[in-house]
Write a protein that holds these residues in place. Structure first.
Motif, PDB file in Angstrom:
ATOM      1  N   GLN A  55      -2.711   5.152   8.572  1.00 58.78           N
ATOM      2  CA  GLN A  55      -4.218   6.077   8.622  1.00 58.78           C
ATOM      3  C   GLN A  55      -4.425   6.238   6.991  1.00 58.78           C
ATOM      4  O   GLN A  55      -5.571   5.982   6.764  1.00 58.78           O
ATOM      5  CB  GLN A  55      -3.942   7.466   8.942  1.00 58.78           C
ATOM      6  N   TYR A  56      -3.449   6.459   6.150  1.00 55.29           N
ATOM      7  CA  TYR A  56      -3.908   6.689   4.858  1.00 55.29           C
ATOM      8  C   TYR A  56      -4.213   5.132   4.305  1.00 55.29           C
ATOM      9  O   TYR A  56      -5.043   5.152   3.282  1.00 55.29           O
ATOM     10  CB  TYR A  56      -2.403   6.870   4.077  1.00 55.29           C
ATOM     11  N   ILE A  57      -3.408   4.098   4.756  1.00 51.49           N
ATOM     12  CA  ILE A  57      -3.778   2.880   4.277  1.00 51.49           C
ATOM     13  C   ILE A  57      -5.135   2.522   4.690  1.00 51.49           C
ATOM     14  O   ILE A  57      -5.869   1.712   3.861  1.00 51.49           O
ATOM     15  CB  ILE A  57      -2.855   1.722   4.784  1.00 51.49           C
ATOM     16  N   ALA A  58      -5.625   2.615   5.910  1.00 48.22           N
ATOM     17  CA  ALA A  58      -6.883   2.186   6.295  1.00 48.22           C
ATOM     18  C   ALA A  58      -7.873   2.858   5.727  1.00 48.22           C
ATOM     19  O   ALA A  58      -8.936   2.231   5.196  1.00 48.22           O
ATOM     20  CB  ALA A  58      -6.942   2.569   8.015  1.00 48.22           C
ATOM     21  N   GLN A  59      -7.663   4.203   5.385  1.00 50.50           N
ATOM     22  CA  GLN A  59      -8.741   4.957   4.554  1.00 50.50           C
ATOM     23  C   GLN A  59      -8.831   4.521   3.106  1.00 50.50           C
ATOM     24  O   GLN A  59      -9.888   4.230   2.585  1.00 50.50           O
ATOM     25  CB  GLN A  59      -8.385   6.521   4.567  1.00 50.50           C
ATOM     26  N   ALA A  60      -7.738   4.004   2.601  1.00 50.41           N
ATOM     27  CA  ALA A  60      -7.771   3.579   1.099  1.00 50.41           C
ATOM     28  C   ALA A  60      -8.430   2.039   0.902  1.00 50.41           C
ATOM     29  O   ALA A  60      -9.272   1.756  -0.051  1.00 50.41           O
ATOM     30  CB  ALA A  60      -6.350   3.454   0.673  1.00 50.41           C
ATOM     31  N   MET A  61      -8.425   1.388   2.336  1.00 54.28           N
ATOM     32  CA  MET A  61      -9.215   0.191   2.277  1.00 54.28           C
ATOM     33  C   MET A  61     -10.440  -0.007   2.704  1.00 54.28           C
ATOM     34  O   MET A  61     -11.312  -0.876   2.993  1.00 54.28           O
ATOM     35  CB  MET A  61      -8.318  -0.908   3.010  1.00 54.28           C
ATOM     36  N   GLY A  62     -11.017   1.099   3.143  1.00 49.80           N
ATOM     37  CA  GLY A  62     -12.424   1.441   3.504  1.00 49.80           C
ATOM     38  C   GLY A  62     -12.617   0.775   4.985  1.00 49.80           C
ATOM     39  O   GLY A  62     -13.693   0.471   5.472  1.00 49.80           O
ATOM     40  N   THR A  82       3.338 -14.512  13.236  1.00 54.94           N
ATOM     41  CA  THR A  82       2.048 -14.502  12.817  1.00 54.94           C
ATOM     42  C   THR A  82       1.649 -13.569  11.757  1.00 54.94           C
ATOM     43  O   THR A  82       2.366 -12.328  11.736  1.00 54.94           O
ATOM     44  CB  THR A  82       0.964 -14.121  13.938  1.00 54.94           C
ATOM     45  N   ILE A  83       0.793 -13.661  10.769  1.00 51.97           N
ATOM     46  CA  ILE A  83       0.585 -12.851   9.647  1.00 51.97           C
ATOM     47  C   ILE A  83      -0.978 -12.426   9.599  1.00 51.97           C
ATOM     48  O   ILE A  83      -1.927 -13.599   9.782  1.00 51.97           O
ATOM     49  CB  ILE A  83       0.867 -13.485   8.212  1.00 51.97           C
ATOM     50  N   ASP A  84      -1.621 -11.362   9.567  1.00 57.40           N
ATOM     51  CA  ASP A  84      -2.818 -11.115   9.365  1.00 57.40           C
ATOM     52  C   ASP A  84      -2.941 -10.690   8.069  1.00 57.40           C
ATOM     53  O   ASP A  84      -2.718  -9.643   7.448  1.00 57.40           O
ATOM     54  CB  ASP A  84      -3.215  -9.935  10.402  1.00 57.40           C
ATOM     55  N   ILE A  85      -4.203 -11.552   7.131  1.00 61.30           N
ATOM     56  CA  ILE A  85      -4.446 -11.220   5.927  1.00 61.30           C
ATOM     57  C   ILE A  85      -5.777 -10.265   5.972  1.00 61.30           C
ATOM     58  O   ILE A  85      -6.756 -10.964   6.319  1.00 61.30           O
ATOM     59  CB  ILE A  85      -4.454 -12.120   5.088  1.00 61.30           C
ATOM     60  N   ILE A  86      -5.735  -8.876   5.585  1.00 57.32           N
ATOM     61  CA  ILE A  86      -6.916  -8.144   6.014  1.00 57.32           C
ATOM     62  C   ILE A  86      -7.338  -7.783   4.523  1.00 57.32           C
ATOM     63  O   ILE A  86      -6.712  -6.913   3.697  1.00 57.32           O
ATOM     64  CB  ILE A  86      -6.434  -6.996   6.565  1.00 57.32           C
ATOM     65  N   PRO A  87      -8.695  -8.062   4.170  1.00 56.77           N
ATOM     66  CA  PRO A  87      -9.231  -7.789   2.859  1.00 56.77           C
ATOM     67  C   PRO A  87      -9.642  -6.350   2.866  1.00 56.77           C
ATOM     68  O   PRO A  87     -10.309  -5.886   3.940  1.00 56.77           O
ATOM     69  CB  PRO A  87     -10.288  -8.804   2.589  1.00 56.77           C
ATOM     70  N   THR A  88      -9.600  -5.713   1.553  1.00 55.14           N
ATOM     71  CA  THR A  88     -10.212  -4.531   1.613  1.00 55.14           C
ATOM     72  C   THR A  88     -11.766  -4.380   2.023  1.00 55.14           C
ATOM     73  O   THR A  88     -12.507  -5.355   1.409  1.00 55.14           O
ATOM     74  CB  THR A  88     -10.061  -3.861   0.165  1.00 55.14           C
ATOM     75  N   GLN A  89     -12.254  -3.203   2.279  1.00 53.58           N
ATOM     76  CA  GLN A  89     -13.724  -2.971   2.430  1.00 53.58           C
ATOM     77  C   GLN A  89     -14.372  -1.842   1.498  1.00 53.58           C
ATOM     78  O   GLN A  89     -15.243  -1.610   1.556  1.00 53.58           O
ATOM     79  CB  GLN A  89     -14.139  -2.628   3.789  1.00 53.58           C
ATOM     80  N   SER A  90     -13.136  -1.454   0.471  1.00 54.30           N
ATOM     81  CA  SER A  90     -13.428  -0.446  -0.189  1.00 54.30           C
ATOM     82  C   SER A  90     -14.370  -1.088  -1.300  1.00 54.30           C
ATOM     83  O   SER A  90     -14.329  -2.257  -1.756  1.00 54.30           O
ATOM     84  CB  SER A  90     -12.274   0.194  -0.939  1.00 54.30           C
ATOM     85  N   LEU A  91     -15.307  -0.237  -1.838  1.00 55.44           N
ATOM     86  CA  LEU A  91     -16.411  -0.450  -2.912  1.00 55.44           C
ATOM     87  C   LEU A  91     -15.640  -0.429  -4.180  1.00 55.44           C
ATOM     88  O   LEU A  91     -16.223  -1.098  -5.042  1.00 55.44           O
ATOM     89  CB  LEU A  91     -17.527   0.395  -2.896  1.00 55.44           C
TER      90      LEU A  91
END
Length: 231
Positions: A55-62, A82-91
């Motif tokens: 939850q904390y990671i998701a919040q930090a990444m927006g 498999t590996i998922d590379i998820i980019p941040t959406q934070s401004l």
């Protein structure tokens, strides 16, 4: 949580600047605001780092937590590691991306079960190497490694820890732009392996490439690994 403080290390290789290896084993939460720009972590929720800190990671990444969980849980049924590379959406990001990786809890691990209860060296080595390579490929220089096992089953197994250490050392050889690795929370204690490669520097250039296929998947990069099974 393991409360033992592990001594920080330096991996010194002849053709690059020293690589810092920092251990934050007793941290109460995964700190994403201390210069860390990439994070590698297990994919399934549970009594593990993703379950505790997701939850904390998701919040930090927006990123909405439900979306984050969708990516994480979708890896569970993939047939190849498999590996998922998820980019941040934070401004205002410090963290550029995370690498969610398959674990022994996933369908893809079944072919790697051997005749013993030990973790697969080939699985953990290649997943670690390719996840770090992908994060470095998008510009990450200070990468944290959290729990990778999906549970606490293998956290103290030397075979698991040394596989991650070997992959980290080979990455340091192949990607001189990497400046720091931080082992956080339930991440593996790779001290023994790093000390070994400090003494056997010639072995850091021995990475064997595998077949890797990547695709865009719902706005992220999904990487499938065809890992030879040699047990």
């Amino acid at each position: 949580m393991n409360s033992t403080k592990v001594k920080n290390l330096i991996l010194e290789l002849p053709h690059r600047a020293p690589l810092e290896i920092i251990f934050e084993r007793i941290s109460k939460e995964i700190e994403l605001n201390s210069g860390v720009d990439g994070l590698m972590i297990e994919t399934n929720w549970g009594f593990n780092d993703l379950g505790i800190h997701g939850q904390y990671i998701a919040q930090a990444m927006g990123i909405d937590e439900d979306v984050f969980r969708f990516y994480a849980e979708s890896l569970m049924k993939e047939q190849l590691p498999t590996i998922d590379i998820i980019p941040t959406q934070s401004l205002t990001p410090t963290l550029k991306a995370i690498a969610l990786v398959s674990t022994p809890n996933c369908e893809s691990y079944k072919p790697f079960y051997g005749n013993t209860e030990r973790p697969s060296k080939d699985f953990f080595y290649n997943v670690t190497y390719e996840a770090l390579a992908a994060l470095i490929g998008i510009g990450c220089k200070d990468i944290s490694i959290a729990g990778l096992t999906g549970s606490l089953l293998f956290t103290e197994d030397p075979q698991y820890k040394n596989a991650v250490a070997e992959a980290t050392s080979h990455i340091a050889h192949d990607f001189p732009t990497l400046e720091k690795i931080q082992i956080v929370s339930y991440g593996p204690d790779i001290s023994f392996g790093i000390n070994y490669f400090n003494a056997h520097k010639e072995e850091t250039g021995l990475h064997k490439k595998i077949v890797v296929k990547s695709k865009d998947w719902f706005g992220i990069k999904r990487i499938a690994l065809d890992i030879p099974r040699r047990f």
